[in-house]
Write a protein that holds these residues in place. Structure first.
Motif, short mmCIF file in Angstrom:
data_model
loop_
_atom_site.label_atom_id
_atom_site.label_comp_id
_atom_site.label_asym_id
_atom_site.label_seq_id
_atom_site.Cartn_x
_atom_site.Cartn_y
_atom_site.Cartn_z
N GLN A 255 -3.39 51.68 14.93
CA GLN A 255 -2.57 52.82 14.54
C GLN A 255 -1.56 52.29 13.51
O GLN A 255 -1.05 51.19 13.66
CB GLN A 255 -1.85 53.29 15.80
N GLY A 256 -1.30 53.06 12.47
CA GLY A 256 -0.32 52.61 11.48
C GLY A 256 -0.46 53.39 10.19
O GLY A 256 -1.45 54.09 9.98
N TYR A 257 0.55 53.25 9.33
CA TYR A 257 0.57 54.02 8.09
C TYR A 257 -0.66 53.77 7.24
O TYR A 257 -1.12 54.66 6.52
CB TYR A 257 1.84 53.68 7.30
N LEU A 258 -1.22 52.54 7.29
CA LEU A 258 -2.41 52.25 6.50
C LEU A 258 -3.60 53.12 6.94
O LEU A 258 -4.41 53.54 6.13
CB LEU A 258 -2.80 50.76 6.62
N VAL A 259 -3.67 53.37 8.22
CA VAL A 259 -4.77 54.16 8.80
C VAL A 259 -4.48 55.65 8.61
O VAL A 259 -5.27 56.37 8.01
CB VAL A 259 -4.95 53.81 10.30
#
Ligand code: C2E
Ligand code: MG
Ligand code: MG
Ligand code: MG
Length: 288
Positions: A255-259
């Motif tokens: 989970q994260g901004y890149l995803v």
């Protein structure tokens, strides 16, 4: 001295304390109005299977739109607890989250949702019953709900929290330890609590590839989780090399901004609709 005076008077101890108290009082009454005026919203951040980029779940995150300004949850959750508003607010978040996700599941998307809870929310009277009622009213199967708590919850008043979380687990609800690795809990709780998921704190993920110790610790947590039969979610993935390393370590979820960033329900819906149309596998939503 302020205590002796009582009667709603705010005694000035020091200028900075005065500012703090006033700020908290203001925030408290603003929060009350915010709840009445529906200034809160729930956003959903996709969680993906790192091997396939398939979206397996979403995390519900509360937002407060105070005018055109978004107040970060970390600024208002404490004051909301102090003014007794966290229970109604948390109840509302839970219902919104369950309602949206139950709807997506009816559109044949097999997705789960996690909702965050503080120690005080769990300790509030009727906590277990209110979660059961939200599931009942929205038709979300208990297996599709994950309750996220921080490690600290298991330290403060551990007995009652563990009992209540176990009661939820008996209903079929899943349990996640949030911000794993940053709390002060002993790892022994993993043997006492029916935990399903551990979420690796972003401070570990941030050091991936750049810091040897943090990289080693992340690898160790991934292995620990896997050995214990738990689902491991890496949080705060922002850079491609972090994603690569996590994949190489065999970390199952991320989970994260890149995803994907947290987004309004409507945006998740259009994502799902485009995806479900484009793909032959039912119930599968994949991010690029
Ligand atoms: P959390 O549960 O650990 O949620 C993850 C936080 O990390 C979210 O911040 C999310 O927007 C942010 N995030 C996600 N990906 C990235 C990334 O790649 N980089 C960075 N820098 N941040 C990322 P948010 O929404 O501001 O929430 C902060 C915390 O507030 C949450 O941390 C959670 O502890 C609490 N919170 C949020 N919503 C609720 C709620 O409805 N109830 C309760 N009790 N707590 C909540
Ligand atoms: Mg969380
Ligand atoms: Mg977290
Ligand atoms: Mg956090």
């Amino acid at each position: 001295r302020a205590k002796e005076l009582g009667g709603g008077r705010v005694e000035v101890f020091a200028p900075h304390m005065h500012t703090d108290v006033v700020r908290r009082l203001e925030l408290g009454s603003d929060l009350q109005r915010a709840l009445a005026e529906e200034q809160f919203a729930v956003e959903f951040q996709p969680v993906v299977d790192l091997a396939t980029s398939r979206v397996t779940g979403v995390e519900a995150l509360v937002r407060w739109w105070r005018g055109s300004e978004a107040v970060p949850p970390e600024e208002f959750i404490g004051p909301a607890e102090e003014s007794g508003l966290m229970t109604p607010l948390g109840d509302w978040v839970l219902r919104e989250a369950c309602r949206e996700v139950a709807r997506w599941r009816r559109d044949s998307w097999e997705v789960g949702v996690s909702v965050n809870f503080t120690a005080r929310q769990i300790a509030a009277p009727g906590f277990v019953e209110s979660v059961a009622a939200a599931l009942e009213e929205t038709g979300l199967p208990p297996q599709a709900l994950t309750v996220e708590v921080r490690e600290e919850v298991l330290v403060e008043d551990a007995g009652q929290s563990v009992e209540r979380l176990s009661a939820l687990r008996d209903l079929g609800v899943r349990l996640a330890i949030d911000d794993f690795g940053t709390g002060y809990a002993s790892l022994a709780y993993l043997g006492q609590l029916p935990v399903d998921v551990i979420k690796i704190d972003p401070s570990f993920v941030a050091g991936l590839g750049a810091d040897e110790t943090l990289t080693l610790l992340t690898r160790t947590i991934v292995r620990l989780g896997s050995d214990l039969g738990l689902t491991v979610v890496a949080e705060g993935i922002e850079r491609p090399e972090q994603l690569e390393l996590l994949r190489e370590m065999g970390c199952p979820r991320g989970q994260g901004y890149l995803v994907a960033r947290p987004m309004a329900a409507g945006r998740v819906e259009s994502l799902v609709r485009t995806n479900l149309k484009a793909r032959s596998v039912p119930g599968e939503v994949t991010l690029p």
